[in-house]
Motif scaffolding. Sequence first.
Motif, PDB file in Angstrom:
ATOM      1  N   PRO A   5      43.152  54.360  -5.232  1.00 41.86           N
ATOM      2  CA  PRO A   5      43.451  53.430  -4.128  1.00 41.86           C
ATOM      3  C   PRO A   5      44.491  53.961  -3.140  1.00 41.86           C
ATOM      4  O   PRO A   5      44.492  53.574  -1.969  1.00 41.86           O
ATOM      5  N   ASN A   6      45.399  54.822  -3.590  1.00 41.92           N
ATOM      6  CA  ASN A   6      46.438  55.355  -2.709  1.00 41.92           C
ATOM      7  C   ASN A   6      46.150  56.773  -2.246  1.00 41.92           C
ATOM      8  O   ASN A   6      46.993  57.410  -1.599  1.00 41.92           O
ATOM      9  N   ALA A   7      44.954  57.290  -2.533  1.00 41.19           N
ATOM     10  CA  ALA A   7      44.622  58.667  -2.161  1.00 41.19           C
ATOM     11  C   ALA A   7      44.402  58.789  -0.656  1.00 41.19           C
ATOM     12  O   ALA A   7      43.872  57.878  -0.005  1.00 41.19           O
ATOM     13  N   THR A   8      44.830  59.915  -0.097  1.00 40.34           N
ATOM     14  CA  THR A   8      44.588  60.221   1.315  1.00 40.34           C
ATOM     15  C   THR A   8      43.977  61.616   1.412  1.00 40.34           C
ATOM     16  O   THR A   8      43.961  62.379   0.438  1.00 40.34           O
ATOM     17  N   LEU A   9      43.504  61.949   2.589  1.00 42.13           N
ATOM     18  CA  LEU A   9      42.899  63.263   2.807  1.00 42.13           C
ATOM     19  C   LEU A   9      43.866  64.386   2.463  1.00 42.13           C
ATOM     20  O   LEU A   9      43.446  65.473   2.052  1.00 42.13           O
TER      21      LEU A   9
END
Length: 278
Positions: A162-166
Amino acid sequence: MTQRKCILLSLIIITSLYMNAQTSPAGRYANVNGLHLYYEIHGRGKMPLVLLHGGGSTIESTYGRILPELAQTHQVIAIELQAHGHTPDIDRPLSFEQDADDVAALLQQLHIEKADFMGFSNGGTTCLQIAIRHPALVHKLVLVSATYKRSGMPPGFFEGFPNATLANMPQPLQDAYLKASPGNTKGLQAMFNRDVDRMMAFKDISDVDIKSITAPALVINSDKDVVLPEHALELSRALPHAQLIILPGAHGECIGEICSENTALPKLVVSMINTFLK
């Protein structure tokens, strides 16, 4: 700047973009289930070998180091699935089941009634779905770092999505995508979003479905893999006709995946795969 110079400059830019984005000489497209699906055909052999890449990956980033070796003894059909590499995204959810149906539809177009399948990571999970949903297509399976249960990943793995970014995506994988689709930063973000959503929604494949797979399978895992070796053992025991290989190294190292160390393992693994597929 004159109009003629403007036109000439535009042609140079367009030509440059085309040259950077050109596919492999073996590359081609098929319209499958509303998807403009990219695939490559290499080598020759009696039984086709279908290669399915990992999440966030391309044909080259997953199989670049071993595809030439495999093509010496097999007709290799390597596919880039929805939103990955040369294959654009479309307006539908990404799922392992849908990927399986897309692969089956492509093989139907190619008049291929039976093939061997090799999948790495997410591609291994797709291979399992192909064997469950389209069993008549499958001759043998090679499953590298494949997951069929959430418990097969380390504690906290799924909670991080849920908190992952590119920015969390390994740079070699980002570069590989942009090599296949130059300048398409929106496509890169779309691929990342699709893969994150799919993993967040991932549900266990039932033991009943796994036990329904009658094709011989070779399960390969690394001892320091993100997929737990215990899970590979569990999968090999659930599959009715499976062999298990545990090798030293990290995720993808055994096949020379782009984020892994360059070792001698891939040549050894290709030899074992060829022996199994015989």
